[in-house]
Write a protein that holds these residues in place. Structure first.
Motif, short mmCIF file in Angstrom:
data_model
loop_
_atom_site.label_atom_id
_atom_site.label_comp_id
_atom_site.label_asym_id
_atom_site.label_seq_id
_atom_site.Cartn_x
_atom_site.Cartn_y
_atom_site.Cartn_z
N VAL A 89 0.85 -1.20 0.00
CA VAL A 89 0.00 0.00 0.00
C VAL A 89 0.88 1.24 0.00
O VAL A 89 0.65 2.18 -0.77
CB VAL A 89 -0.96 0.00 1.21
N PHE A 90 1.90 1.28 0.85
CA PHE A 90 2.76 2.45 0.96
C PHE A 90 3.43 2.79 -0.37
O PHE A 90 3.70 3.96 -0.66
CB PHE A 90 3.83 2.25 2.04
N LYS A 91 3.72 1.80 -1.21
CA LYS A 91 4.37 2.04 -2.51
C LYS A 91 3.56 2.99 -3.39
O LYS A 91 4.12 3.71 -4.20
CB LYS A 91 4.57 0.72 -3.26
N GLY A 142 -2.21 6.56 8.48
CA GLY A 142 -3.59 6.24 8.86
C GLY A 142 -4.37 5.62 7.72
O GLY A 142 -5.06 4.60 7.90
N LEU A 143 -4.26 6.20 6.52
CA LEU A 143 -4.97 5.64 5.37
C LEU A 143 -4.39 4.28 4.99
O LEU A 143 -5.14 3.34 4.69
CB LEU A 143 -4.93 6.60 4.18
N GLY A 144 -3.07 4.17 5.03
CA GLY A 144 -2.45 2.87 4.71
C GLY A 144 -2.93 1.77 5.63
O GLY A 144 -3.28 0.67 5.18
N ILE A 145 -3.00 2.05 6.92
CA ILE A 145 -3.48 1.07 7.89
C ILE A 145 -4.95 0.75 7.66
O ILE A 145 -5.37 -0.42 7.71
CB ILE A 145 -3.26 1.57 9.34
N ILE A 165 -6.55 0.82 4.87
CA ILE A 165 -6.65 -0.02 3.68
C ILE A 165 -6.25 -1.45 4.01
O ILE A 165 -6.96 -2.41 3.66
CB ILE A 165 -5.79 0.56 2.53
N VAL A 166 -5.12 -1.64 4.70
CA VAL A 166 -4.65 -2.98 5.03
C VAL A 166 -5.64 -3.70 5.93
O VAL A 166 -5.87 -4.90 5.78
CB VAL A 166 -3.24 -2.92 5.69
#
Length: 163
Positions: A12-14, A76-79, A81-82
């Protein structure tokens, strides 16, 4: 965390890498406002480790500059999504015209770890007048300070607050 969690987080971070409009990751910026554009060069979560019965991961972000709450909202958004609370579509929409409320990760543990002088060194470091700037030769002292004072305080505070 699960065996694939860090891989999933980094996948996601990529998507944050490169140049994007981050108006939804701060306040007071309009969609497509040039001053909300930011360049992210690196963004990744490190392998988890355990301290005082809690699991941790160091997340590293390297960019040219950041805005208020930008990193906390990226995490926050990455977490979110995961964990399946939203999808990658939300990230794509956040760079567009739509106003989106993005969750902020807690600020405990967020720290400026290293300043990079790449552009300065490229422009002035080898001009015969100025020396390049860097942390070489200081890393052992810096790492010991982080371990003894910063990380230990973060871990102790998290244990008390359960943030």
């Amino acid at each position: 965390c699960g065996p694939n969690t860090i891989t999933d987080v980094n996948d996601v971070f990529k998507h944050f890498l490169g140049v994007h409009y981050y108006h939804n990751y701060t306040s007071g910026k309009l969609p497509m406002e040039p001053s909300s554009q930011r360049y992210i060069m690196e963004f990744e979560a490190g392998q988890p480790f355990e301290r005082q019965g809690m699991e941790w991961s160091v997340v590293k972000v390297k960019g040219q500059s950041f805005m208020l709450h930008q990193i906390r909202k990226m995490v926050g958004l990455g977490i979110a999504i995961v964990r399946g609370h939203t999808s990658m579509k939300t990230m794509e929409e956040a760079w567009g015209m739509k106003r989106i409320d993005i969750p902020r990760a807690p600020g405990l543990g967020l720290m400026l770890d290293q300043i990079h002088y790449d552009r300065y060194n490229k422009r002035f470091g080898g001009d015969g007048v100025h020396e390049g700037l860097g942390w070489e030769g200081q890393m052992e002292v810096v790492e010991k300070f982080k371990e003894d004072f910063i990380f230990s305080d973060i871990i102790e505070t998290e244990g008390k607050r359960k943030a």
